[in-house]
Design an enzyme around this catalytic site. Structure first.
Site, PDB file in Angstrom:
ATOM      1  CE1 TYR A  58       1.206  -2.925   9.421  1.00 43.77           C
ATOM      2  CE2 TYR A  58      -0.540  -2.518  10.587  1.00 43.77           C
ATOM      3  CZ  TYR A  58      -0.030  -2.938   9.244  1.00 43.77           C
ATOM      4  OH  TYR A  58      -0.805  -3.106   8.213  1.00 43.77           O
ATOM      5  CG  LEU A 211      -8.754   8.810   2.688  1.00 44.99           C
ATOM      6  CD1 LEU A 211      -8.743   9.530   4.133  1.00 44.99           C
ATOM      7  CD2 LEU A 211     -10.083   9.252   1.714  1.00 44.99           C
ATOM      8  NE  ARG A 213       0.753   3.572   1.199  1.00 46.08           N
ATOM      9  CZ  ARG A 213       0.006   3.152   0.249  1.00 46.08           C
ATOM     10  NH1 ARG A 213      -0.880   3.206  -0.482  1.00 46.08           N
ATOM     11  NH2 ARG A 213      -0.043   1.235   0.360  1.00 46.08           N
TER      12      ARG A 213
END
Length: 335
Positions: A58, A211, A213
């Site tokens: 990430y 959710l 994204r």
């Protein structure tokens, strides 16, 4: 509010009923504010959130450094309660391109060494390859994690986005605590085979994308402009007719939320919470405002009437478009 807890598998620790997925603070969803990201992590810890999820890829290590900085600045009693889940194995280039996955034992140990340094911790609580390496048997990858556990560098084996057969093979190699996989109102592929398998084996599920994204958060609009480096600019569910169809589902969900006096996001998260004590939703809040909204889902009680209405508004398979672009779908355990 007292944060409830849930068991992370039969072999793992108790963790908060909601976890914080930190990926968006570093990558894939547009620009993020570093100070606000750290403040959000601190707010989560202060609220009783104990599970922090990251990946070494990430932001090419940025997210681990961010979490490490946040943990160092947190009060000692909160820092000691935090459990960090790390995904590894995704290969990236200097321009951010994706080039496969590496689950070789030597690579597993190499990835772990760098993660421990960036996070500033002496062990990783749950360690998992982000996607199955098609060239390396899962037994070899999990075996390497087990060796890291023996040496005290890792506490528990996790898995990510793998199917039922791979889960069984991994669990036969070493105790597996948790499977991380996408699960939401519009991503229910795990219900047929994967969830029954994890429950049979006593493996918990940390559900990401609750959710979808932001798609079913109630905040995404048809006219929103996405940056080119935002994952959603290329995601099938956010394109053209697919987006229009999916936002119609959100409006149906909004009517239920309004009747209960809560937000769409809170209804969506509460639905995942209602699926079982063995499921821990990860919320991808990047700001304290969104975190507060997500935590409010813990106060939402869904009765049978509510659940029936939700199922009617967003039935299984209702979403338009795959959850990832076609090249990435091949690496997933379920659609």
């Amino acid at each position: 509010m007292t944060m409830p807890t849930r068991p992370l598998g039969t072999t793992g620790p108790q963790v908060s009923a909601l976890g914080l997925g930190c990926m968006g603070m570093s990558a894939l969803y547009g620009d993020a504010d570093r100070a606000e990201s750290i403040a959000t992590i601190h707010a989560a810890l202060d609220a009783g959130v104990t599970l922090l999820d990251t990946g070494d890829f990430y932001g090419m290590g940025h997210n681990e450094l961010l979490i490490g900085e946040a943990l160092r600045a947190a009060p000692a009693e909160l820092r000691e309660k935090a459990k960090v889940s790390v995904k590894f194995g995704a290969l990236r280039g200097p321009d951010g391109e994706w080039s496969g996955f590496d689950g070789r034992p030597a690579a597993v140990k190499n990835f772990a060494a760098y993660s421990l340094q960036r996070l500033g911790v002496d062990h990783i609580d749950v360690y998992r390859i982000s996607r199955l390496d098609p060239d390396v048997p899962i037994e070899e990858t999990v075996g390497a994690i087990a060796e890291l556990i023996e040496k005290g560098h890792v506490r528990h084996v996790g898995l990510s986005e793998v199917g039922a057969e791979t889960i069984r093979r991994a669990a036969a190699t070493a105790p597996v605590t948790d499977l991380q996989i996408e699960y939401s109102l519009i991503s229910r592929g795990i219900e047929a085979e994967i969830l029954p398998t994890t429950r049979e084996l006593g493996i918990s599920v940390t559900a990401y994308g609750v959710l979808s994204r932001g798609l079913i958060s109630g905040h995404f609009t048809r006219d929103r402009q996405l940056a080119a480096h935002d994952f959603r600019a290329h995601s099938p569910r956010f394109q053209g007719d697919n987006l229009r169809h999916n936002l119609d589902l959100v409006e149906a969900l909004r009517k239920i939320a309004e009747r209960k006096g809560v937000s769409v996001a809170q209804i969506a998260i509460a639905w995942v919470l209602s699926r079982g004590e063995d499921i821990v939703p990860l919320v991808g809040a990047r700001t304290r405002e969104r975190l507060t909204e997500s935590l409010g889902a813990l106060d939402v009680t869904l009765d049978e009437t509510d659940l029936t209405a939700i199922e009617e508004a967003v039935p299984p398979g209702a979403a338009a478009g795959d959850r990832y672009p076609a090249p990435q779908m091949a690496h997933l355990g379920t659609e």
